[in-house]
Scaffold this active site. Structure first.
Site, short mmCIF file in Angstrom:
data_model
loop_
_atom_site.label_atom_id
_atom_site.label_comp_id
_atom_site.label_asym_id
_atom_site.label_seq_id
_atom_site.Cartn_x
_atom_site.Cartn_y
_atom_site.Cartn_z
N PRO A 39 85.30 2.37 45.39
CA PRO A 39 84.63 3.22 46.20
C PRO A 39 85.05 4.79 45.41
O PRO A 39 84.30 5.59 45.52
CB PRO A 39 85.02 3.10 47.58
CG PRO A 39 85.37 1.56 47.47
CD PRO A 39 86.18 1.33 46.26
N GLU B 78 78.74 1.66 33.17
CA GLU B 78 79.50 1.61 31.72
C GLU B 78 79.60 3.04 31.23
O GLU B 78 79.54 3.33 30.07
CB GLU B 78 78.87 0.64 30.78
CG GLU B 78 79.07 -0.79 31.14
CD GLU B 78 78.70 -1.87 30.26
OE1 GLU B 78 78.90 -1.72 29.13
OE2 GLU B 78 78.16 -2.92 30.64
C1 LIG Z 1 73.71 -1.62 39.16
C2 LIG Z 1 75.04 -1.22 39.11
C3 LIG Z 1 75.79 -2.32 38.36
C4 LIG Z 1 77.40 -2.00 38.34
N1 LIG Z 1 78.07 -2.98 37.77
C5 LIG Z 1 79.20 -2.74 37.83
C6 LIG Z 1 80.14 -4.06 37.27
O1 LIG Z 1 79.97 -5.04 36.94
N2 LIG Z 1 81.62 -3.73 37.25
C7 LIG Z 1 82.11 -2.60 37.47
O2 LIG Z 1 83.23 -2.19 37.50
N3 LIG Z 1 81.42 -1.54 38.09
C8 LIG Z 1 79.97 -1.42 37.89
N4 LIG Z 1 79.00 -0.44 38.33
C9 LIG Z 1 79.85 0.48 38.72
C10 LIG Z 1 79.37 1.81 37.73
O3 LIG Z 1 80.37 1.67 36.52
C11 LIG Z 1 79.84 3.39 38.36
O4 LIG Z 1 78.69 3.30 39.38
C12 LIG Z 1 79.86 4.36 37.37
O5 LIG Z 1 81.00 4.27 36.54
C13 LIG Z 1 79.80 5.90 38.17
O6 LIG Z 1 80.95 5.89 38.92
P1 LIG Z 1 80.42 6.20 40.39
O7 LIG Z 1 79.10 5.41 40.96
O8 LIG Z 1 81.68 6.30 41.37
O9 LIG Z 1 79.87 7.42 40.25
P2 LIG Z 1 81.01 9.04 40.17
O10 LIG Z 1 82.11 8.82 39.54
O11 LIG Z 1 81.12 9.53 41.60
O12 LIG Z 1 79.86 9.78 39.47
C14 LIG Z 1 78.75 10.49 40.09
C15 LIG Z 1 78.04 11.20 38.95
O13 LIG Z 1 78.88 12.25 38.22
C16 LIG Z 1 78.60 12.59 37.03
N5 LIG Z 1 79.72 12.85 36.32
C17 LIG Z 1 80.63 11.92 36.00
N6 LIG Z 1 81.45 12.53 35.23
C18 LIG Z 1 81.26 13.75 35.25
C19 LIG Z 1 81.71 15.04 34.52
N7 LIG Z 1 82.89 14.72 34.14
N8 LIG Z 1 81.26 16.09 34.64
C20 LIG Z 1 80.14 16.27 35.38
N9 LIG Z 1 79.32 15.14 36.20
C21 LIG Z 1 80.16 14.19 35.93
C22 LIG Z 1 77.63 11.48 36.50
O14 LIG Z 1 76.14 11.64 36.53
C23 LIG Z 1 77.80 10.33 37.73
O15 LIG Z 1 76.83 9.49 37.76
C24 LIG Z 1 77.81 -0.45 38.66
C25 LIG Z 1 76.90 0.14 39.10
C26 LIG Z 1 75.60 0.14 39.23
C27 LIG Z 1 74.71 1.24 39.67
#
Ligand SMILES: Cc1cc2nc3c(=O)[nH]c(=O)nc-3n(C[C@H](O)[C@H](O)[C@H](O)COP(=O)(O)OP(=O)(O)OC[C@H]3O[C@@H](n4cnc5c(N)ncnc54)[C@H](O)[C@@H]3O)c2cc1C
Length: 386
Positions: free
Chosen positions: A132, A366
Site C-alpha cells: 500500500p 512494472e
Molecule cells: C492491474 C495491476 C496489476 C498489478 N500487478 C502487480 C503484481 O502482480 N505484483 C506487484 O508487486 N505489483 C503489481 N501491481 C502494482 C504496480 O506495480 C504499482 O501499482 C505501480 O508500481 C505503481 O505503484 P502505486 O500504485 O503505489 O502508485 P504510486 O507509487 O503511488 O505512484 C502513483 C503515480 O505517481 C507517478 N510517479 C511515480 N514516480 C514518480 C516520480 N518520480 N515523479 C513523478 N511522478 C511519479 C506515476 O504516474 C504513478 O502512477 C499491479 C498494478 C496494477 C494496476
C-alpha cells in the site's frame, strides 16, 4: 489481416517465425469465457501449459526449453496472445514473472519443486512486490522477514498482486534489514496454503483479472525457500524486471496492432458522406499515425529483446524505452481506433472498447511511465559520463 512483415526483421530467426505462426493458430481457437476471471485464468494457464507454450518461461532442465530466457520468444508470445485475448496474455505473463526470480536466482531444489508444474500449467505463479505504501518507491517496502533458526517469519501486507487468490505460490519481497532502503530486502517463495498468509481483499479493476491484497502474519517460510542471497532482494526483483519489462511493451504492441486492424476494417466498410471512411483525409491521417506508432513500438520492443538475447547482462535503458513508448503509444492508437468507431467504439463487447480498458494498467505496472523516464535519463546520463 494482421501485418506480419515485422517478422522478417533481422531481430528474428526462423524458430521465432515458426513460434509466432503456430501460436497465432492456437490463439485463434482460444475461446474462453471471461464471465468468471478466476476460472478463465485457471483454464487459460492449463491450456497454455498442455499445449507446451509455457515451456518458454523455464529452462530445459526444468521442463522448459533452452538454457535461459529467449526474450524475443517471450515478447512474441505476449504480442500474439494480447492481440487475441488480454486475459490469455496475462495468464502467460504471470507464469513467467511469478517464476522469474526462481529461474534466475533460485536453488536447484526450488527450481525442481516449482518450475515443472508452472510449465505444465498445473501451478499458478505470482510476484508480490508492491505494498500500500510502496509501489513506485520500492525502497519504502515495509513487509518484514525475521530470521528464526531455519525459518524466516514474514509480517506485512502486499497489494495489487496479480493472480492473488488463485496462485499456488507467491514470490514475496520483504525487508531483512542487511542494509537500509532497497539494499536490505530478500525474496522468498511462499506457498499459497501457508497458514500465515491470507487473501485480505480481492480487487476489481477496469480490465478484470485476478488481483488481491495479501496479509502475512507470522508467516513461517523455510530458509531453503529464500531466493538469492540475503539482502539481494532488490537485485532479484530488478533482474527479473530486466527480462519481463520489454514483454509488457510487447503486450501493449499486441493490443495496438489489434486496434489498428479493427480500425482499418471499420474504415474500409463504414460509409460516411457517400464514401468509405478510409477515403477521408482525417481518417487517413489517424491511420498513418497509428501504423507508424505500431512500427516504432515494435522496433523498440524487439531491439530490447534482441539485445538481451545477444548476451547483454542488462538492458535497463532499452527495456525502459520499449515499455514506455509501446504502452503510451498503444493507449493513443487504441483511443484513435475508438474514435474511428464512433459511438460503437464505446459499446460493451466491441473489441476496441475492451482494448481501451485493457491497455490502461500497462502504463502503471512494472514501473509507471514516470519511473521509466527516470531510468532512461539516469542510464543516458551514465552513458554520457554524467
Ligand atoms: C492491474 C495491476 C496489476 C498489478 N500487478 C502487480 C503484481 O502482480 N505484483 C506487484 O508487486 N505489483 C503489481 N501491481 C502494482 C504496480 O506495480 C504499482 O501499482 C505501480 O508500481 C505503481 O505503484 P502505486 O500504485 O503505489 O502508485 P504510486 O507509487 O503511488 O505512484 C502513483 C503515480 O505517481 C507517478 N510517479 C511515480 N514516480 C514518480 C516520480 N518520480 N515523479 C513523478 N511522478 C511519479 C506515476 O504516474 C504513478 O502512477 C499491479 C498494478 C496494477 C494496476
Amino acid at each position: 489481416m494482421p501485418d506480419e512483415s515485422f517478422l522478417r526483421w533481422p531481430f528474428f530467426e526462423d524458430r521465432h517465425r515458426d513460434f509466432a505462426s503456430r501460436l497465432k493458430d492456437f490463439a485463434a481457437d482460444l475461446d474462453v469465457s471471461h464471465d468468471d476471471v478466476d476460472a478463465a485464468c485457471r483454464t487459460l494457464v492449463r491450456r497454455l501449459g498442455e499445449a507446451g507454450w509455457l515451456r518458454a518461461v523455464a529452462p530445459a532442465a526444468y521442463g522448459g526449453e533452452g538454457d535461459g530466457y529467449d526474450v524475443r520468444t517471450l515478447c512474441l508470445a505476449r504480442e500474439t496472445l494480447a492481440y487475441r485475448d488480454g486475459l490469455a496474455d496475462f495468464a502467460f505473463a504471470m507464469q513467467g514473472l511469478g517464476t522469474g526470480p526462481v529461474t534466475l536466482f533460485g536453488s536447484d531444489d526450488l527450481k525442481r519443486r516449482i518450475l515443472p508444474g508452472v510449465v505444465a500449467g498445473a501451478r499458478i505463479a505470482a510476484f508480490a512486490l508492491s505494498e500500500p505504501e510502496a509501489g513506485s518507491d520500492v525502497a519504502a517496502l515495509a513487509t518484514t522477514a525475521r530470521i528464526d533458526g531455519g525459518e524466516a517469519i514474514l509480517d506485512g501486507e502486499k497489494t495489487w498482486i496479480s493472480n492473488g487468490g488463485i496462485a499456488d505460490h507467491y514470490v514475496v519481497f520483504a525487508r531483512t534489514g542487511e542494509a537500509p532502503g532497497a539494499r536490505g530486502l530478500s525474496a522468498f517463495l511462499v506457498e499459497a496454503d501457508n497458514p500465515g498468509l491470507r487473501v485480505e481483499e480481492r480487487i476489481d479493476v477496469i480490465a478484470p483479472h485476478p488481483l488481491a491484497r495479501l496479509r502475512f502474519e507470522g508467516c513461517r517460510v523455510p530458509l531453503a525457500h529464500r531466493i538469492g542471497e540475503p539482502g539481494a532482494g532488490f537485485k532479484v526483483a530488478m533482474a527479473t524486471l530486466d527480462v519481463f519489462r520489454s514483454t509488457v511493451g510487447a503486450a501493449a504492441l499486441g493490443f495496438a496492432r489489434r486496434a489498428l486492424d479493427e480500425a482499418l476494417e471499420r474504415a474500409r466498410t463504414r460509409h460516411l458522406f457517400g464514401a468509405p471512411m478510409g477515403e477521408l483525409p482525417l481518417t487517413q491521417a489517424a491511420l498513418a499515425e497509428m501504423a507508424t506508432d505500431v512500427d516504432a513500438s515494435a522496433l523498440l520492443v524487439y531491439r530490447a529483446a534482441w539485445t538481451k538475447d545477444m548476451g547483454a547482462p542488462r538492458v535497463t535503458r532499452e527495456a525502459a524505452m520499449a515499455k514506455m513508448v509501446a504502452t503510451e503509444s498503444a493507449q493513443t492508437v487504441i483511443d484513435k481506433a475508438v474514435q474511428i468507431f464512433g459511438g460503437l467504439g464505446v459499446a460493451k463487447g466491441v473489441p476496441v472498447e475492451a482494448l481501451y480498458r485493457e491497455i490502461r494498467a500497462l502504463r502503471i505496472y512494472e514501473g509507471a511511465t514516470e519511473v521509466q523516464k527516470i531510468v532512461i535519463a539516469r542510464e543516458t546520463l551514465k552513458g554520457a559520463g554524467g
